[in-house]
Structure formats: structure tokens, C-alpha cells
Enzyme design. Structure first.
Site, PDB file in Angstrom:
ATOM      1  N   SER A  84       4.215  -0.354  -1.780  1.00 41.58           N
ATOM      2  CA  SER A  84       4.223  -0.929  -3.124  1.00 41.58           C
ATOM      3  C   SER A  84       5.491  -0.556  -3.880  1.00 41.58           C
ATOM      4  CB  SER A  84       2.991  -0.446  -3.895  1.00 41.58           C
ATOM      5  OG  SER A  84       3.006   0.966  -4.037  1.00 41.58           O
ATOM      6  N   HIS A  90       0.853  -1.194   0.000  1.00 38.44           N
ATOM      7  CA  HIS A  90       0.000   0.000   0.000  1.00 38.44           C
ATOM      8  C   HIS A  90       0.882   1.235   0.000  1.00 38.44           C
ATOM      9  CE1 HIS A  90      -2.410   3.168   2.216  1.00 38.44           C
ATOM     10  NE2 HIS A  90      -3.145   2.925   1.143  1.00 38.44           N
ATOM     11  N   SER A  91       0.611   2.164  -0.920  1.00 35.36           N
ATOM     12  CA  SER A  91       1.308   3.439  -0.970  1.00 35.36           C
ATOM     13  C   SER A  91       2.813   3.215  -1.155  1.00 35.36           C
ATOM     14  CB  SER A  91       0.996   4.242   0.296  1.00 35.36           C
ATOM     15  OG  SER A  91       1.500   5.549   0.197  1.00 35.36           O
ATOM     16  N   LEU A  92       3.621   3.729  -0.237  1.00 32.99           N
ATOM     17  CA  LEU A  92       5.068   3.574  -0.363  1.00 32.99           C
ATOM     18  C   LEU A  92       5.505   2.116  -0.277  1.00 32.99           C
ATOM     19  CD1 LEU A  92       7.809   5.069  -0.582  1.00 32.99           C
ATOM     20  CD2 LEU A  92       7.850   5.163   1.921  1.00 32.99           C
ATOM     21  N   PHE A 109      -1.719  -1.181  -4.043  1.00 34.44           N
ATOM     22  CA  PHE A 109      -2.913  -0.417  -3.668  1.00 34.44           C
ATOM     23  C   PHE A 109      -2.537   1.048  -3.511  1.00 34.44           C
ATOM     24  CE2 PHE A 109      -3.813  -4.533  -1.200  1.00 34.44           C
ATOM     25  CZ  PHE A 109      -4.330  -5.141  -2.330  1.00 34.44           C
TER      26      PHE A 109
END
EC number: 3.1.1.3
Length: 838
Positions: free
Chosen positions: A493, A489-491, A633
């Protein structure tokens, strides 16, 4: 009650055969007191102390009021002799004694005999007629003999009963059943204790282990799908795969309502046993209004099986220095978990089909409720279990599938435990303290990842945690044969993306290029250096490279200066460098123009690290498994690749060890970016719309598309009519045209319009074919689409900015996101949805 009706009818029938039992209260009123049996006297004393549950004090006063009133009228008329009044006084209190004497309370065991009160007026009437003395004496003697028979037949009667009929009623109404225990564990959230029940299967396992024998205290019972272990001896619950404070465990049977909310709190196991023993005695002996004092000096009163109250005393005392035991707001007390409002879920399937590691983004909190990654992944897992029951019902019923296990990976805590927070605190300004603390704890994680020092810490933590959890998972689940996927999720990923691009196909390989194809393709394309030089018409330099022991892979690492030192002229040098640089771009990610010295960085152990895609010069660790799918995500991967200087991703590029890649995002997510335009920059196309988990599109999206289509049709029709009008207007300045010419034009116009319509009809099918034709988005996801967009909710469509932050944190509880993940995972196993979503 049926038992009470039997008792009353029995007494009514026996009233004609035996006299009522009279208990004197004063020696002067009843000279026969000395002849009363000891057992009867003890029974009367006990019954005075504990009133009957069938008759209250209010009922007793009502029964006594009528005889007292009748006696007063009889005394005023002078109809009752002194002997009759003396004999009646023990039966209905001291209403026949001298004036001014206090009336003692009526015995409770006699209050239950309702036939006595019913016969009082008839006995009084007989006394008024004057022939009562002998009859009263006979009634008294027969009553005493009958009481002696009762005392001899039942030497230990109940204190609330006065005859065998009372015993029969008590035995018929008392039925005690042991309470069913349920196991709970305590979670501390925001300094508040919250007791959560185990699911039904885990509670039954704990109860079986508890009742297994003396060695139960040494037992360790896995719960929650194997993610927690319960130590029965310690009554503590420990997490298995991540760091978490242990929580208390209780075997719960009795509960009371909490102070601030309506949730019930279990009593301790020892005090619950005291309550259960008291309840058992109350039910068996039919004695209620029992008061029990808790270890906290609080009072619990058992009024009846349906009404049990917990009184919390208020600190302090009254003006007399005494404290009340029933002060404060009373709380409801419940026995058994079935009597309290609590949701108890069924257990999770034992079979695990797939394992997914979930990596969080910036900061310690992962949603608007400031929950940790563990809590958010728990929600993600719960949603997946519900969707498996609704969308994969056939496969579950046939035991074809079990469940997917999601395990969190935390890297924020190890990063901030390095002492960097102390260094930041020294240089942080004192103003707007909370905002600065939020910035240091959350937003700075992005800058930490771009720092060579802390980037190495982050990637080492993520890779080592996933390897550790994977090894531990295999130890606890030796029968696991499923695959492994990763999600970020976010960073998180971006961290996973960089780790995957730096993986190697096999352990013995030399550092491969990021854009290399599979190992089989490498072996098939592994031409020798001599063949490459022959293609470039530079075969005369083969001996030079052999003398320097430079093979094909070493030549690819050489710079212009290296070739110049080997004596290669300028022209051949440019050909060689251009050949290998073109090969890199044809199979990998296009790299920005960099100096030759920056392309590769030598390490002490002889390894080489390619930083051609703009990554920080760190050594990326190797994973112990090959992920099947990578889910991102709300990912900023596209933005970071562009900032690093990358313009496009070659269509032939794919991860060395991962086959699938899905970029999932919300349309209003301010952090998310697309990937497909970097693979196919010359084509404009929309991302794949994720279907709603209930099927079809959301209604507001269908309405919007319908209105858009309608407006386009109206626009086209309006433009067509205006075009025709303009043509007719431009033909007006030619008045010399004959009627025949106009007729020809009118005939030609339908022909032209029909030709246009035919052309339009012939052009429409190719447009549909273009929409249905697959778009080449490269091999990053095995030739399938990469970008997938969620459908916004109707309320979110009113204002995009209000829900921007929420849209970035909505993935943990999004059924559409979870269903897409499950669908793609089970498709690799040949399992599909019960009904395909449109």
C-alpha cells in the site's frame, strides 16, 4: 432379483415336462458320454472354469451335501441298484462311483438349475421302489435330445447359462451406460500432488473441444475466467498474467483413493479406458471378479458394480520366492466423478465489471500458511463471488452486474533476482540460520524500499507489471468497459501511495506539485507572474525576470541563491520565496523544513522530481490508466509519512489521478496506522466501523457497548447523588436559618434541579447533532471518511497479543473487507446492496 425369480419359476414349471440335464464326469459312470453334443461339452468345460455369478461355490457345496448324505443311507440299506447309482452319479457328482474316488466339482451351468437338486430325492425314491431303470433311461434320452435342441437353437450360449431362461435373465439385468468424464488439473503443494476439478463450465468446454475432431490437439481453451489456458494437445495448463509452473491436465473417468488422505486420485487416461472396456464387458456378459494389472504392476479387481478394489503389492517376496498380487492395504476404486466426494463449483460470470490489481507486502508469503500472493488473491476472488450471490442477488439475476476481477502483482521475485540475496548470504552469520534467512527474505524488504537503488527497482516492477497486465487484459477482453482500481497490503500500500502521489494529470504536463488540484482548477488558478508580483507590490522586478526568461513556474523552482544572483534584494527575495512556499502548503502536503537545494533534484532528461514529502529520490513511472479507488489493507502509510517528517496532510490535497482512498485495518493489526488524524489533527474521532457482512454488529461488541453505557449512567447518577449530598452537608453549619428560608431553599432546589435538567435536555440534542455532523477529513477520499476498522472476532477479544500477527494477515479471507470493496466499487456504477447493512 426379479430375473432370478422368473428363471426359478420357469425351471420349476419345466421340471414336470422334461427331465433334468445330466453331465457325466467319468466314462465308466456314463456310457452315453460319447453321444453328448460337442456344444454341450464345451459349455460344461467353460462353466467349470468360470462359476456362475448367481451361485457361489459355497452354495454348490451345500446343494451337493444333501444328495451325498441321502445316497449314503440308501447304499447302506441296499435299496439302490447299480444301474440307478451309475445314472445318478453324473448328475450330483461322483457320489455313486466306487469308494475312494475323488468327487469332481459340479458344473456351474448345472448349479444354476436349481430344479435338478430339488428333484433328486423323488428320483431316488422311485429307484428304491424297483421300477426306475426304464424311466431313468427315458429321462436321459429326453434330456440329451433337449440339450441338442438348445445347442442347435443357440450355437453360442453364455458360459454362465445352461438354458434359454438364463439368457433371458442376463439380458434383462445387464444395462451398460457410458461414464461421464470430468477434467482435472494437478497442483503440487509441499511436494504433494493434489488433483483439483475444473468447474462445470470449464470441464464442459474442454470436453466439447476434445470431441470436436482431429484438430482438438491444437486447441487452446481459456479456463478459470480467462486466467489460465489449457493446451489440449500437451494436456497442460498455463497461467496467463503471472509466472507459475504449468500443471498437468487429465480427462478423468476412474479414480482410486490415495495413500495418506481420503482424496481420490484419477487414473491415467489410457488405463482408465482399459478399466472402462473391462467394466463394459463385465456388465454386458455379467462376468465379474475381473483382474486388471496396471502399468505399475498393481492389481485392480472388479467384484461387482459397487465393489471395485485396487491392491498395491508390497515390495519383497515370501520364503518360496513368490510375490503375492493382492498384498497391501486395498484401496477403493470409483467410476465417475459423481461417485467421489469432491466439490465442483459452477463457472464464473463471463461479464467483468471492474478490474482490481492487488500488490502484496513484504516477503514471498502473504498469510500464516505461507501461501503466495496468487493463492491469497484466489481466496479473495472466491469470497467476492460468494458475496455477489448473497448481497447483490437482484442485480445478478437481472444481469445488471457480472463480477469483479482481482489480479495479483508480484514484485518480490524480481527484486530478489537481482543478485542481492547472494551478497547478503556472504555477510550473514551462520548462527540461527532460519531466523536470519527469514529476516533477509522478508523484513529487509522494508529497508530495500528505503534504498534509492532498490526502491527504483520496486516501483518500476510494480508499475510495469500493472501496465503489462492491464494491456494483456484488454487484449483478451476487448469488450471490457469497466474501471480499474488498485489495492495494496502492508508495504504494498505504501508503494502504491508513492506511485499515485507522483502521477500526472496528462502526458504533456510538466511535473506538477503533489498537492495540485484537478487540471481544470489549475487552469482557473493559473495567474501570470506579473499578477503575482503586483500582489506582492514588486512590479519593478518584472523586467528582471523577463530578461532572465523566468516565468511563474520557473520562479517557483528558484532558490534564495538564484534570486540573489539575479540581483533581487533581500526583502523582495523573502517575499517571493514565502509566497510560493505558502502556495505549496495550501494545496498539498505540508513539507518539513529543508534546504533549498534539496527541494528539487534535476534529472538528465530535464525532468524535475519533487522529494518534498520525504520520498526517496527516484523517478516514479506513469500508469497507463487512472485508478478510481485505492484500497489499503493493514497499511503503514501514516507511520512512514510521519517518519519522513510530515506533520499533517492539507485537507485540499488529493491524488492527481485517483478519486477514492480507503484505509482498511484490523483493530489489533500491529502494522496498520490511521490517516485521518493527519488531515484533521485538532479533532478526536473514531474510525468508521465496517458492518458485519450478515448485518449489525457482533454480539460481543454490542454487549460491551451496552455495559459501557450502563456504567457511565451509573457513574453519572452516583456523582449526581454525591454532589447533592455534599451540597446539603455544606449548608448544615447555618442553624439560624428560619423555616421560611429553608422552605424557600427547598422550593428553589427543585427549580434549580429542573433548570439543570432542562439545560441538560437542551444540551443533549446538540451533542447528537455533533455526532451526526460530517467530519471534515479532506479531499483525499472525495470528502468521505478514510479510516475503516474491522470488527474483531469474539475469540480475538480475549487476548490481543495472541492474534496480533494473524490480524495483519486476515484480510484475504475476510468477508467484511471484501464486501466493503465490492460495495464501494459498485456504488460508482449505481448498483447498491440488496439490503443496506446497519
Amino acid at each position: 432379483m426379479r430375473g432370478q425369480k422368473v428363471r426359478f419359476s420357469s425351471f420349476k414349471a419345466s421340471a414336470q415336462t422334461r427331465p433334468p440335464v445330466r453331465v457325466p464326469h467319468a466314462p465308466s459312470a456314463c456310457p452315453a458320454r460319447a453321444r453328448r453334443p460337442t456344444s454341450a461339452r464345451r459349455r460344461s468345460q467353460v462353466s467349470r472354469e468360470s462359476p456362475s455369478p448367481h451361485r457361489t461355490s459355497r452354495d454348490t457345496s451345500e446343494d451337493l451335501s444333501a444328495p451325498r448324505a441321502l445316497t449314503g443311507s440308501a447304499a447302506s440299506a441296499g435299496a439302490l441298484p447299480s444301474s440307478a447309482g451309475a445314472l445318478r452319479s453324473p448328475r450330483c457328482g461322483d457320489w455313486g462311483a466306487a469308494a475312494g474316488s475323488a468327487r469332481p466339482p459340479r458344473p456351474a451351468w448345472e448349479v444354476g438349475c436349481s430344479g435338478d437338486v430339488a428333484r433328486a430325492p423323488s428320483a431316488r425314491a422311485e429307484s428304491a421302489s424297483g421300477g426306475v431303470d426304464e424311466r431313468v433311461q427315458s429321462e436321459m434320452s429326453s434330456g440329451e435330445s433337449h440339450q441338442e435342441q438348445l445347442s442347435q437353437s443357440d450355437p453360442s450360449p453364455s458360459p454362465n447359462s445352461c438354458s434359454s431362461f438364463e439368457l433371458i435373465d442376463m439380458d434383462a439385468s445387464s444395462s451398460y451406460e457410458p461414464v461421464s468424464p470430468h477434467w482435472f488439473y494437478c497442483k503440487v503443494l509441499d511436494s504433494k500432488e493434489l488433483w483439483i476439478p475444473f468447474n462445470s463450465e470449464d470441464s464442459q468446454q474442454l470436453e466439447d473441444a476434445y470431441g470436436s475432431g482431429k484438430d482438438c490437439n491444437e486447441r487452446i481453451v481459456p479456463t478459470d475466467g480467462g486466467r489460465y489456458d489449457v493446451h489440449l494437445g500437451e494436456r497442460m495448463r498455463y497461467s496467463v498474467y503471472w509466472d507459475e509452473l504449468p500443471s498437468e491436465v487429465r480427462r478423468c473417468t476412474w479414480f482410486y483413493k490415495g495413500d495418506k488422505d481420503n482424496k481420490y486420485v484419477p487414473y491415467s487416461e489410457s488405463f482408465s479406458q482399459v478399466l472402462e472396456d473391462t467394466y463394459m464387458l463385465a456388465v454386458t456378459l455379467d462376468e465379474w471378479k475381473k483382474k486388471i494389472e496396471s502399468p505399475n504392476r498393481e492389481i485392480i479387481v472388479l467384484h461387482n458394480p459397487k465393489l471395485m478394489v485396487h491392491y498395491q503389492p508390497i515390495a519383497g517376496s515370501d520364503e518360496w520366492g513368490s510375490t503375492s498380487t493382492e498384498q497391501g492395504r486395498p484401496r477403493s476404486v470409483k467410476r465417475g466423478v459423481e461417485n467421489i466426494p469432491v466439490d465442483i463449483h459452477c463457472g464464473e460470470p463471463l461479464q467483468i465489471d471492474h478490474l482490481v490489481f492487488v500488490v502484496h507486502g513484504i516477503g514471498p508469503a502473504c498469510d500464516l500458511r505461507f501461501r503466495s500472493i496468487v493463492q491469497c488473491v484466489n481466496d479473495f476472488r472466491s469470497v467476492s463471488l460468494n458475496l455477489l450471490q448473497t448481497h447483490f442477488k437482484k442485480a445478478q439475476e437481472s444481469e445488471q452486474i457480472g463480477r469483479v476481477e482481482f489480479l495479483p502483482v508480484n514484485w518480490h521475485s524480481p527484486l530478489h533476482s537481482t543478485g542481492v540475496d547472494i551478497d547478503l548470504q556472504r555477510i550473514t552469520l551462520p548462527s540461527i540460520n532460519r531466523l536470519r534467512h527469514f529476516t533477509n527474505d522478508t523484513i529487509l524488504d522494508v529497508f530495500f524500499y528505503n534504498s534509492p537503488t532498490y526502491c527504483q527497482t520496486i516501483v518500476d516492477t510494480v508499475a510495469s507489471e500493472m501496465n503489462r497486465i492491464y494491456t494483456l487484459f484488454l487484449q483478451r477482453n476487448p469488450d471490457f468497459k469497466g474501471g480499474v482500481s488498485i489495492a495494496g497490503h502492508s508495504l504494498g500500500s505504501l508503494i502504491l501511495f508513492d506511485i499515485l502521489t507522483n502521477q500526472k494529470n496528462s502526458i504533456g504536463d510538466i511535473d506538477s506539485e503533489k498537492g495540485s488540484l484537478s487540471s481544470a482548477e489549475d487552469r482557473g488558478d493559473a495567474s501570470t507572474l506579473e499578477e503575482d508580483l503586483k500582489k506582492l507590490q514588486l512590479s519593478e522586478f518584472v523586467t528582471v525576470f523577463e530578461k532572465e526568461k523566468v516565468d511563474r513556474e520557473a520562479l517557483a523552482l528558484c532558490t534564495d541563491r538564484d534570486l540573489q544572483e539575479m540581483g533581487i534584494p533581500l526583502g523582495p527575495r523573502k517575499k517571493i520565496l514565502n509566497h510560493f512556499s505558502a502556495r505549496k502548503n495550501s494545496v498539498g502536503i505540508n513539507r518539513p523544513a529543508m534546504s533549498a537545494s534539496e527541494v528539487n533534484i534535476s534529472k538528465e532528461n530535464g525532468d524535475y522530481l519533487d522529494v518534498g514529502i520525504g520520498q526517496v529520490s527516484v523517478k516514479y513511472p506513469r500508469l497507463n490508466y487512472k485508478p478510481e479507488i485505492f484500497f489499503a489493507f493493514g497499511s503503514p502509510i501514516g507511520m512512514f509519512l510521519t517518519v519522513r517528517g510530515l506533520r499533517r496532510i492539507d485537507p485540499n490535497y488529493k491524488f492527481p489521478t485517483c478519486k477514492g482512498f480507503f484505509n482498511i485495518y484490523h483493530p489489533f493489526d500491529p502494522v496498520a496506522y490511521r490517516i485521518e488524524p493527519m488531515v484533521a489533527p485538532g479533532i478526536e474521532f473514531e474510525p468508521m466501523l465496517i458492518p458485519h457482512h450478515k448485518g449489525r454488529k457482533r454480539m460481543h461488541l454490542e454487549l460491551r457497548e451496552g455495559l459501557t453505557r450502563m456504567s457511565m449512567d451509573l457513574k453519572n447518577n452516583l456523582l449526581g447523588s454525591l454532589r447533592m449530598a455534599w451540597k446539603s452537608f455544606t449548608r448544615g453549619p447555618y442553624p439560624a436559618l428560619q423555616a421560611s428560608e429553608t422552605a424557600e431553599e427547598t422550593e428553589a432546589e427543585p427549580e434549580s434541579s429542573s433548570e439543570k435538567s432542562n439545560e441538560a435536555n437542551t444540551e443533549e440534542p446538540p451533542v447528537e447533532v455533533k455526532e451526526e455532523a460530517p467530519i471534515n477529513v479532506g479531499m483525499l477520499n472525495g470528502g468521505q471518511r478514510i479510516d475503516y476498522v474491522l470488527q474483531e472476532k469474539p475469540i480475538e477479544s480475549f487476548n490481543e497479543y495472541l492474534f496480533a500477527l494473524q490480524s495483519h494477515l486476515c484480510y484475504w479471507e475476510s468477508e467484511d473487507t471484501v464486501l466493503l470493496v465490492l460495495k464501494e466499487i459498485y456504488q460508482t456504477q449505481g448498483v447498491f446492496l440488496d439490503q443496506p447493512l446497519q
